[in-house]
Design a protein around this motif. Structure first.
Motif, PDB file in Angstrom:
ATOM      1  N   VAL A 270       0.835  -1.197   0.000  1.00 27.03           N
ATOM      2  CA  VAL A 270       0.000   0.000   0.000  1.00 27.03           C
ATOM      3  C   VAL A 270       0.874   1.253   0.000  1.00 27.03           C
ATOM      4  O   VAL A 270       0.624   2.214  -0.744  1.00 27.03           O
ATOM      5  N   ASN A 271       1.902   1.253   0.832  1.00 24.16           N
ATOM      6  CA  ASN A 271       2.814   2.397   0.857  1.00 24.16           C
ATOM      7  C   ASN A 271       3.489   2.589  -0.493  1.00 24.16           C
ATOM      8  O   ASN A 271       3.699   3.720  -0.951  1.00 24.16           O
ATOM      9  N   GLU A 272       3.838   1.482  -1.150  1.00 24.22           N
ATOM     10  CA  GLU A 272       4.492   1.559  -2.454  1.00 24.22           C
ATOM     11  C   GLU A 272       3.557   2.206  -3.480  1.00 24.22           C
ATOM     12  O   GLU A 272       3.977   3.074  -4.262  1.00 24.22           O
ATOM     13  N   ILE A 273       2.282   1.827  -3.484  1.00 19.21           N
ATOM     14  CA  ILE A 273       1.337   2.389  -4.450  1.00 19.21           C
ATOM     15  C   ILE A 273       1.076   3.864  -4.164  1.00 19.21           C
ATOM     16  O   ILE A 273       1.071   4.706  -5.076  1.00 19.21           O
ATOM     17  N   ILE A 274       0.863   4.199  -2.886  1.00 15.02           N
ATOM     18  CA  ILE A 274       0.564   5.597  -2.535  1.00 15.02           C
ATOM     19  C   ILE A 274       1.759   6.490  -2.833  1.00 15.02           C
ATOM     20  O   ILE A 274       1.610   7.589  -3.383  1.00 15.02           O
ATOM     21  N   ASN A 275       2.965   6.043  -2.498  1.00 16.99           N
ATOM     22  CA  ASN A 275       4.152   6.856  -2.779  1.00 16.99           C
ATOM     23  C   ASN A 275       4.379   7.022  -4.275  1.00 16.99           C
ATOM     24  O   ASN A 275       4.982   8.005  -4.714  1.00 16.99           O
ATOM     25  N   ALA A 276       3.900   6.060  -5.074  1.00 18.55           N
ATOM     26  CA  ALA A 276       4.085   6.146  -6.514  1.00 18.55           C
ATOM     27  C   ALA A 276       3.015   6.994  -7.197  1.00 18.55           C
ATOM     28  O   ALA A 276       3.303   7.678  -8.179  1.00 18.55           O
ATOM     29  N   LEU A 277       1.781   6.968  -6.681  1.00 22.35           N
ATOM     30  CA  LEU A 277       0.670   7.610  -7.381  1.00 22.35           C
ATOM     31  C   LEU A 277       0.165   8.878  -6.708  1.00 22.35           C
ATOM     32  O   LEU A 277      -0.150   9.853  -7.389  1.00 22.35           O
ATOM     33  N   CYS A 278       0.047   8.887  -5.395  1.00 21.83           N
ATOM     34  CA  CYS A 278      -0.497  10.070  -4.698  1.00 21.83           C
ATOM     35  C   CYS A 278       0.227  10.275  -3.375  1.00 21.83           C
ATOM     36  O   CYS A 278      -0.377  10.122  -2.307  1.00 21.83           O
ATOM     37  N   PRO A 279       1.529  10.593  -3.413  1.00 20.65           N
ATOM     38  CA  PRO A 279       2.298  10.763  -2.171  1.00 20.65           C
ATOM     39  C   PRO A 279       1.814  11.959  -1.368  1.00 20.65           C
ATOM     40  O   PRO A 279       1.318  12.953  -1.923  1.00 20.65           O
ATOM     41  N   ALA A 280       1.968  11.852  -0.067  1.00 16.43           N
ATOM     42  CA  ALA A 280       1.496  12.905   0.840  1.00 16.43           C
ATOM     43  C   ALA A 280       2.333  14.163   0.680  1.00 16.43           C
ATOM     44  O   ALA A 280       3.557  14.112   0.566  1.00 16.43           O
ATOM     45  N   GLY A 281       1.649  15.316   0.676  1.00 15.28           N
ATOM     46  CA  GLY A 281       2.327  16.598   0.630  1.00 15.28           C
ATOM     47  C   GLY A 281       2.905  16.981  -0.714  1.00 15.28           C
ATOM     48  O   GLY A 281       3.586  18.008  -0.816  1.00 15.28           O
ATOM     49  N   LYS A 282       2.648  16.186  -1.760  1.00 16.65           N
ATOM     50  CA  LYS A 282       3.201  16.481  -3.087  1.00 16.65           C
ATOM     51  C   LYS A 282       2.083  16.663  -4.101  1.00 16.65           C
ATOM     52  O   LYS A 282       0.938  16.260  -3.874  1.00 16.65           O
ATOM     53  N   LYS A 283       2.448  17.270  -5.229  1.00 21.11           N
ATOM     54  CA  LYS A 283       1.491  17.463  -6.315  1.00 21.11           C
ATOM     55  C   LYS A 283       1.693  16.340  -7.320  1.00 21.11           C
ATOM     56  O   LYS A 283       2.659  16.352  -8.076  1.00 21.11           O
ATOM     57  N   TRP A 284       0.796  15.362  -7.298  1.00 17.49           N
ATOM     58  CA  TRP A 284       0.970  14.161  -8.095  1.00 17.49           C
ATOM     59  C   TRP A 284       0.183  14.194  -9.401  1.00 17.49           C
ATOM     60  O   TRP A 284       0.119  13.199 -10.118  1.00 17.49           O
ATOM     61  N   LEU A 285      -0.418  15.339  -9.713  1.00 19.86           N
ATOM     62  CA  LEU A 285      -0.980  15.562 -11.043  1.00 19.86           C
ATOM     63  C   LEU A 285      -0.914  17.050 -11.322  1.00 19.86           C
ATOM     64  O   LEU A 285      -0.758  17.874 -10.417  1.00 19.86           O
ATOM     65  N   SER A 286      -1.033  17.399 -12.570  1.00 24.65           N
ATOM     66  CA  SER A 286      -1.019  18.805 -12.963  1.00 24.65           C
ATOM     67  C   SER A 286      -2.003  19.006 -14.104  1.00 24.65           C
ATOM     68  O   SER A 286      -2.286  18.084 -14.879  1.00 24.65           O
ATOM     69  N   PHE A 287      -2.524  20.216 -14.196  1.00 23.56           N
ATOM     70  CA  PHE A 287      -3.443  20.576 -15.265  1.00 23.56           C
ATOM     71  C   PHE A 287      -2.650  21.234 -16.390  1.00 23.56           C
ATOM     72  O   PHE A 287      -1.879  22.166 -16.154  1.00 23.56           O
ATOM     73  N   VAL A 288      -2.851  20.741 -17.597  1.00 22.79           N
ATOM     74  CA  VAL A 288      -2.123  21.241 -18.760  1.00 22.79           C
ATOM     75  C   VAL A 288      -3.117  21.607 -19.849  1.00 22.79           C
ATOM     76  O   VAL A 288      -4.304  21.258 -19.778  1.00 22.79           O
ATOM     77  N   SER A 289      -2.642  22.311 -20.843  1.00 24.10           N
ATOM     78  CA  SER A 289      -3.497  22.750 -21.946  1.00 24.10           C
ATOM     79  C   SER A 289      -3.969  21.551 -22.761  1.00 24.10           C
ATOM     80  O   SER A 289      -3.235  20.583 -22.962  1.00 24.10           O
ATOM     81  N   GLY A 290      -5.213  21.638 -23.243  1.00 25.50           N
ATOM     82  CA  GLY A 290      -5.812  20.548 -24.002  1.00 25.50           C
ATOM     83  C   GLY A 290      -5.517  20.617 -25.483  1.00 25.50           C
ATOM     84  O   GLY A 290      -4.682  21.408 -25.952  1.00 25.50           O
ATOM     85  N   THR A 291      -6.231  19.805 -26.229  1.00 24.26           N
ATOM     86  CA  THR A 291      -5.966  19.676 -27.666  1.00 24.26           C
ATOM     87  C   THR A 291      -6.428  20.886 -28.467  1.00 24.26           C
ATOM     88  O   THR A 291      -5.906  21.144 -29.558  1.00 24.26           O
ATOM     89  N   GLU A 292      -7.415  21.652 -27.961  1.00 23.27           N
ATOM     90  CA  GLU A 292      -7.935  22.785 -28.704  1.00 23.27           C
ATOM     91  C   GLU A 292      -7.146  24.068 -28.480  1.00 23.27           C
ATOM     92  O   GLU A 292      -7.457  25.100 -29.074  1.00 23.27           O
ATOM     93  N   ILE A 293      -6.140  24.031 -27.614  1.00 19.42           N
ATOM     94  CA  ILE A 293      -5.274  25.186 -27.399  1.00 19.42           C
ATOM     95  C   ILE A 293      -4.214  25.222 -28.495  1.00 19.42           C
ATOM     96  O   ILE A 293      -3.579  24.199 -28.784  1.00 19.42           O
ATOM     97  N   ALA A 294      -4.046  26.366 -29.118  1.00 14.60           N
ATOM     98  CA  ALA A 294      -3.068  26.500 -30.194  1.00 14.60           C
ATOM     99  C   ALA A 294      -1.669  26.193 -29.693  1.00 14.60           C
ATOM    100  O   ALA A 294      -1.337  26.455 -28.523  1.00 14.60           O
ATOM    101  N   GLU A 295      -0.843  25.656 -30.571  1.00 10.68           N
ATOM    102  CA  GLU A 295       0.496  25.226 -30.169  1.00 10.68           C
ATOM    103  C   GLU A 295       1.330  26.394 -29.659  1.00 10.68           C
ATOM    104  O   GLU A 295       2.080  26.258 -28.693  1.00 10.68           O
ATOM    105  N   GLU A 296       1.198  27.567 -30.285  1.00  8.63           N
ATOM    106  CA  GLU A 296       2.000  28.720 -29.856  1.00  8.63           C
ATOM    107  C   GLU A 296       1.511  29.310 -28.538  1.00  8.63           C
ATOM    108  O   GLU A 296       2.207  30.131 -27.935  1.00  8.63           O
ATOM    109  N   GLN A 297       0.328  28.910 -28.080  1.00  5.99           N
ATOM    110  CA  GLN A 297      -0.215  29.427 -26.822  1.00  5.99           C
ATOM    111  C   GLN A 297      -0.108  28.436 -25.669  1.00  5.99           C
ATOM    112  O   GLN A 297      -0.457  28.767 -24.540  1.00  5.99           O
TER     113      GLN A 297
END
Length: 445
Positions: free
Chosen positions: A1-28
């Motif tokens: 369980v510790n191995e999975i949590i530390n790999a996917l959703c560790p405490a106190g860290k940002k384990w995902l980020s929001f990024v621009s989607g497919t409809e955002i122009a490449e230069e933007q």
């Protein structure tokens, strides 16, 4: 369980980020990703403030064996908008839909205090003809139901009182407050089977072997005795206690009144077999990816290779957890934050905003791509020279690309336009330096 949590959703860290989607122009996209980092910070501000980390550990304990179930409820205040709860698999029933994911959840609440029901579900409609018990308390049994309506593409939530067949509470949600996920499963199964199920056979063999060794050691240290009853020795009240004197009279046959039972056998398990079984469990549970730390023959390269192989072996289960748990989790949390006025109406649909998971596999793949690029750069430098090699690459894009692959904070990295401006200024300064040197040379002549 510790191995999975530390790999996917560790405490106190940002384990995902929001990024621009497919409809955002490449230069933007570069500028959009920098702005979306503020959304990522806002998202984890409320996640880290909530009880998510303790509840996630409880849910993954169930998922390692069978199936994990989590409930994400809306808090009463803006300061604490997210409330998480774990649901044991034996108290909840989930049904799989046409797309292979859970589309219905059912849970029974038996003998629940009425005050708890009114606190859990605001505007709870009290059923008729409820009777208090001997402790002046009203206990109620209700059915909690959640199902996905494929026509309206909404989740329908109901609380049913079975005795009066009345609906005590109902609402319609854009996202599911229940989330169920499995580490793995077989075709045709609804509930999952975690890696612990694969390790049961080896663990049972080890436990039986250790039990047999302990029993065998007890017989050797404290053997059974045979004694006959006469006027001196009475086996009914005899106790074997250290540092005592046993008075014995000689028998007619000349034998001792107390004799140890002859050993009929000795179970001796090979430690090699036990070590192999333990190693098998470690491989199933991914708990010892780098091997023994005191192995003098293990080099740094070998340890890194083992860690890389373990990360790749976990890729299948990590990908399933991302799809069944992490992505619905982010969508549900954002939906709750939207209702609280903390988040706007932009949806995480992959078109405008997409989710990027910061898992070890993704990081490892990014590092691998950067190393491959560095090897290519070294090859070009060796073939054409260091100065000529810069002409083979879009150097203004290289820095930002490496920052994305290594999960570097994009606020610390200049955009492509800023780099072009810096490079242009450097080129102008270089030309001015050359012109000054030429002017000085002509003056000296």
């Amino acid at each position: 369980v510790n191995e999975i949590i530390n790999a996917l959703c560790p405490a106190g860290k940002k384990w995902l980020s929001f990024v621009s989607g497919t409809e955002i122009a490449e230069e933007q996209k570069a500028e959009a990703n920098k702005l979306l980092q503020e959304r990522t910070d806002l998202f984890f501000k409320y996640i880290h403030r909530s009880n998510f980390q303790s509840i996630a550990h409880e849910c993954f304990m169930d998922a390692v064996v069978s199936t994990g179930f989590m409930t994400i409820n809306e808090g009463a205040t803006v300061e604490d908008p997210l409330i998480f709860a774990s649901n044991p698999p034996d108290c909840i029933y989930a049904d799989e839909g046409i797309h292979g994911t859970f589309d219905a959840y059912y849970r029974d609440w038996t003998k629940m205090p009425l005050t708890h029901a009114e606190a859990m579900w605001p505007k709870f409609k009290k059923p008729d003809n409820l009777v208090e018990n001997s402790d002046d308390e009203i206990l109620i049994t209700v059915y909690e139901m959640l199902f996905y309506d494929y026509q309206t593409t909404r989740w329908e939530y109901r609380i049913i009182h079975p005795d009066t067949k009345s609906v005590c509470y109902k609402r319609t949600d854009r996202t599911s407050p229940f989330i169920g996920w499995r580490v793995k499963k077989l075709a045709g199964e609804t509930y999952g089977r975690g890696p612990a199920m694969d390790a049961v056979a080896a663990a049972g063999t080890i436990n039986q072997a250790l039990y047999d060794k302990i029993v065998s050691a007890n017989f050797r240290a404290l053997p059974m005795y045979m004694g006959f009853e006469d006027g001196v020795f009475n086996p009914n009240n005899f106790k074997m206690i250290p540092n005592t004197i046993l008075a014995c009279a000689p028998t007619a046959s000349g034998t001792w009144p107390l004799t140890a039972v002859p050993a009929a056998g000795d179970i001796e398990w090979s430690m090699l077999i036990l070590s192999e079984l333990r190693e098998q469990i470690n491989q199933i549970m991914h708990t010892n990816p780098m091997g023994s730390m005191d192995d003098p023959k293990a080099t740094a390269t070998e340890i890194l290779a083992r860690n890389q192989r373990n990360t790749e072996n976990r890729a299948a289960q990590d990908a399933r957890i991302q799809v069944e748990f992490l992505k619905p989790f982010a969508e549900r949390c954002i939906d709750v934050l939207r209702r609280k006025g903390i988040w706007d109406d932009i949806e995480i649909d992959g078109k405008i905003i997409d989710i990027k998971f910061e898992t070890p596999l993704v990081t490892s793949q990014g590092q691998k791509e950067v190393l491959e690029m560095l090897q290519h750069i070294q090859f070009i430098q060796g073939l054409y020279g260091p100065e000529a090699a810069s002409g083979f690459y879009n150097t203004e894009k290289l820095s930002y690309w490496v920052a994305e692959k290594l999960n570097v904070n994009l606020e610390m990295v200049k955009t492509e336009a800023q780099l072009l401006e810096v490079m242009q200024k450097m080129e102008e300064a270089k030309q001015q330096m050359q012109e000054q040197q030429q002017a000085q040379g002509q003056t000296q002549q």
